[in-house]
Design a protein around this motif. Sequence first.
Motif, short mmCIF file in Angstrom:
data_model
loop_
_atom_site.label_atom_id
_atom_site.label_comp_id
_atom_site.label_asym_id
_atom_site.label_seq_id
_atom_site.Cartn_x
_atom_site.Cartn_y
_atom_site.Cartn_z
N GLU A 159 45.68 34.77 63.87
CA GLU A 159 44.27 34.88 64.18
C GLU A 159 43.92 36.26 64.72
N TYR A 160 44.78 36.75 65.56
CA TYR A 160 44.42 37.99 66.23
C TYR A 160 44.99 39.22 65.54
N ASP A 217 45.10 27.58 67.69
CA ASP A 217 45.22 28.63 68.68
C ASP A 217 45.39 28.06 70.09
N GLY A 218 45.79 26.83 70.16
CA GLY A 218 46.05 26.24 71.46
C GLY A 218 44.82 26.11 72.30
N TYR A 231 45.91 39.95 84.35
CA TYR A 231 45.00 39.09 83.60
C TYR A 231 45.59 37.69 83.47
N TRP A 243 48.94 36.99 75.68
CA TRP A 243 48.51 36.12 76.77
C TRP A 243 48.98 34.70 76.51
N PRO A 286 46.77 41.89 72.83
CA PRO A 286 47.09 41.28 74.13
C PRO A 286 46.75 39.81 74.21
N ASP A 287 45.79 39.40 73.40
CA ASP A 287 45.43 37.99 73.47
C ASP A 287 46.58 37.10 73.04
N MET A 318 44.04 34.31 84.64
CA MET A 318 43.69 33.27 83.69
C MET A 318 44.43 31.96 83.98
N GLU A 375 49.45 43.33 81.19
CA GLU A 375 48.38 42.37 81.38
C GLU A 375 48.73 41.27 82.38
#
Lengths: 186, 399
Positions: free
Chosen positions: B348-349, B258-259, B309, B361, B357-358, B313, B306
């Motif tokens: 994963e998400y 997941d980096g 965000y 991101w 949104p993750d 981030m 986003e």
Amino acid sequence: MLDDSQIIAMLNQRDERALTVIREQFGTMCFQAAYRITGSREDAEECVNDTLMAVWDSIPPQKPDRLAPYLASLACRKALDRFEHTHRQKRGGSRFTSALDELSDVIPSSESVEKQIEQRELSAALEKWLRALPQIHRRIFLRRYYWSESVRTIAQENAMSEDAVKMLLMRLRKKLQKHLRKEGLL
Amino acid sequence: MKPLDLMKALYDLPEDLIEMPSGIEEDHSESPVRGEGRAANVQAAPAAQADTDAPVGKRFGYTILPYLLTAGCTAACIAGFGLIIRFSHGNEIVGTQSEIPISVQESVSSMTTAVSTGERAVLTAITETHTVQQTVTVTAEDRTEPVSVTETDAVKEPAAAMTAMQTEPLLLTETAAAETQTEPLPLTGTATAETQTETTVTEPPPPVYEMGDVDMDGQITFVDAALVKIDVHYAHNSSEAFTNGVLTDKQRLLGNVDGSEADEYGVLTDEDAEIIYQTAKLRRWYETELTAEEYAGNSAYYQSQERAYTEEMLLQSDEIRKAWYQSFQDADQLYKRMAIATYGTIIEYDDSSRPDPDAAWDMDYIEKAMEQFGKRYSMEDFYQMADKVRLIFREEEIK
């Protein structure tokens, strides 16, 4: 082993043995809840005593459906009071400190927001916001900021990476900030 | 208003919103602090439990941990070795925890199993060199009692040993765990757990890893997974483990699915891809992957939603993550790596709600990184790369 209703009945009858039972059955839980906030064994033990006093004073008239969260909440509040008292200046060492620090970006400084907001309004807004969240998000938020759980633990219990948890928490804080602004609390 | 006010508001929330976490439970153990001072009186530790149907694991945090401590696992942990803990019931594994040293206590305390009251459960702790078994019985009085501890010799083939241990009957003795575990394990470092005297131990042979496979039930049988929290997916982020050299490059790569973690590992091999595939398979999220088009659309949507965000981030992003991207001088490697990382992010998400949104991101961050690298590739190129990776995984899956 008494169930919640039996213990509450004892409290309603002002039977002091209820406090012994509560200490036996919930003492560890209260200690842990308080310990996570205070980071001090001594303070946490004091908080357990304070919690017993508080439950004695509050039941009746309070009639909690579930005793465990009710007691945990009392213990947390007592611990928070103690934390506030003993940590006028922020110190490291407890996960609660870290959690509190993260929340500081929701409410940046005491000078920039209205100090006279009633606590119950804030709590009501918080409750409204939490209830609108997906369950998993609500749970993770509360694990972190109510229970001061570590990100690692939260990640583990929810089968997520730590980064994912951190990211989610960051987004939730942002959303909360937006919600509080919308509610006129910021 | 102060952050503390927000905390106070939290503690005013109604009870129905408050879910009791496993770490703070209605436990009745004697010591109020996890694992603290329990090994010395391990037999006295179990206490009455309110809910006779409650999962045994809810008590393991307080009753099993001392057994682990006395069994030498703490020494192993302090020495920097990984640990995998299995709760088995009969031949069935009812819970697995693989953990790295630093938070083994939390790992154990949060374990929840499905062992019923009155039955016997086997707790197995595996370090790189040793395997320790602990049999516990949940009696009719709903207590967890130590029955026996069996310690095997150095495990050269841990996977086989783990399988065997699921079926081998354990010795039953009435000896307390604390008494049966007196000899320190041959581990590097100095054990300083409060339950043990300070003990300097010898250096173990280097671990030998053999890639195995994963059966369709998702049971971990390859040793590489033993030190990596493959099902829970976070132990590999431990910088301590990296520092101690416990994790191999392949294992570190898992941490980068997941980096999320920096390392110096620059080339993805087929074997690496296989590891990632196996990881995804274990997580059982591979079934719900997005297509590149879906993902591109989602990414655009969330980028618009986003952006703030993302900007934040990017500003707040840790130096590790930046260094990770900057460590790649070859853009081809970079994109290939990002494709893998983003694929991992997608799977994963994707199991909860999509579009997420993750994941977007990460995509946004990738875009930023691409700008940094002079836009040698377009986002379309990237999506194609991601699709190629996905195809590799799918082909592997078909096989």
